[in-house]
Design an enzyme around this catalytic site. Structure first.
Site, short mmCIF file in Angstrom:
data_model
loop_
_atom_site.label_atom_id
_atom_site.label_comp_id
_atom_site.label_asym_id
_atom_site.label_seq_id
_atom_site.Cartn_x
_atom_site.Cartn_y
_atom_site.Cartn_z
N HIS A 98 0.87 -1.35 -0.02
CA HIS A 98 0.06 -0.11 -0.05
C HIS A 98 0.85 1.30 -0.02
O HIS A 98 1.95 1.36 0.67
CB HIS A 98 -1.09 0.14 1.19
N HIS A 100 0.75 5.36 1.10
CA HIS A 100 0.02 6.29 2.09
C HIS A 100 0.27 7.56 1.14
O HIS A 100 1.21 8.03 0.46
CB HIS A 100 0.89 6.64 3.22
P1 AMP Z 1 1.82 0.61 7.50
O1 AMP Z 1 2.02 0.91 8.73
O2 AMP Z 1 2.43 1.31 6.26
O3 AMP Z 1 1.50 -0.94 7.18
O4 AMP Z 1 0.18 1.06 7.41
C1 AMP Z 1 -1.10 0.49 7.51
C2 AMP Z 1 -2.00 1.45 7.77
O5 AMP Z 1 -3.28 0.92 7.37
C3 AMP Z 1 -2.15 2.15 8.96
O6 AMP Z 1 -1.82 3.55 8.74
C4 AMP Z 1 -3.61 1.92 9.60
O7 AMP Z 1 -4.07 3.14 10.28
C5 AMP Z 1 -4.19 1.37 8.14
N1 AMP Z 1 -5.21 0.69 8.53
C6 AMP Z 1 -5.41 -0.49 9.18
N2 AMP Z 1 -6.56 -1.19 9.10
C7 AMP Z 1 -7.21 -0.31 8.52
C8 AMP Z 1 -8.78 -0.53 8.07
N3 AMP Z 1 -9.52 -1.43 8.16
N4 AMP Z 1 -9.21 0.69 7.21
C9 AMP Z 1 -8.29 1.55 6.79
N5 AMP Z 1 -7.00 1.64 7.17
C10 AMP Z 1 -6.71 0.74 7.77
#
Ligand code: AMP
Ligand code: ZN
Length: 135
Positions: A98, A100
Site C-alpha cells: 500500500h 500512503h
Molecule cells: P503500514 O504501517 O504502512 O503498514 O500502514 C498500515 C495502515 O493501514 C495504517 O496507517 C493503518 O491505520 C491502516 N489501516 C489498518 N486497518 C485499516 C482499515 N480497516 N481501514 C483503513 N485503514 C486501515
C-alpha cells in the site's frame, strides 16, 4: 489472502471509505489518519510489498496516487507526502502492498524524515555501483 485486512476490504467483507476503485486497485481513507484525508492506495491482488508487486501494478498504483493527490487539493493542504512502508523494519504493519498519501499542514508537527547518517569519502560511488549492478 486469508486473514489479510486489505484483502477483506477488497472483498467488501469489512467496510472502508472508498475514494476510487477500478479493476486493479483501490483507494480508501486510512482508519487512523495522520491528518484528515490520509488515504491508502492498494492493489486488489495480494502482494506483500514493493518487492513482490509487479512493475505494471506499481505503475498503476502511482497513477491513482497522482489522481487522489489532486482530489486531496479539495482539503486545501499545504503539502502532500507519499510514503510506502516495506517490511517490518520500515514500519509496515499490514503486509498487503500500500501507498500512503498524507495531506500536510504547516506546523502539523509530523516530521517523518531526518537525516541520520553521512557518507564517508568515496562511499557514495561504491554504494551506487553496488545498487546499479543489482538493478
Ligand atoms: P503500514 O504501517 O504502512 O503498514 O500502514 C498500515 C495502515 O493501514 C495504517 O496507517 C493503518 O491505520 C491502516 N489501516 C489498518 N486497518 C485499516 C482499515 N480497516 N481501514 C483503513 N485503514 C486501515
Ligand atoms: Zn491482502
Amino acid at each position: 489472502m486469508e486473514n489479510c485486512i486489505f484483502c477483506k476490504i477488497v472483498k467488501e467483507e469489512i467496510p472502508a471509505t472508498k475514494l476510487y476503485e477500478d479493476s486493479e486497485a483501490l483507494a480508501f481513507l486510512d482508519i487512523n489518519p495522520i491528518n484528515i484525508g490520509h488515504t491508502l492506495v492498494i492493489p486488489k491482488k495480494h502482494f506483500k510489498n514493493i518487492l513482490e508487486t509487479p512493475e505494471d501494478i506499481m505503475a498503476h498504483m502511482m497513477k491513482i496516487v497522482k489522481k487522489v493527490s489532486h482530489g486531496l487539493e479539495a482539503l486545501k493542504p499545504d503539502g502532500i507526502n507519499i510514503k510506502m512502508n516495506n517490511k517490518e523494519a520500515a514500519g509496515q504493519d499490514v503486509f498487503h502492498s500500500h501507498i500512503h498519501i498524507m495531506p500536510r499542514y504547516k506546523g502539523d508537527g509530523f516530521e517523518p524524515w531526518h537525516s541520520k547518517t553521512k557518507y564517508k569519502e568515496g562511499q557514495k560511488e561504491e554504494i551506487a555501483k553496488k545498487i546499479i549492478s543489482a538493478l
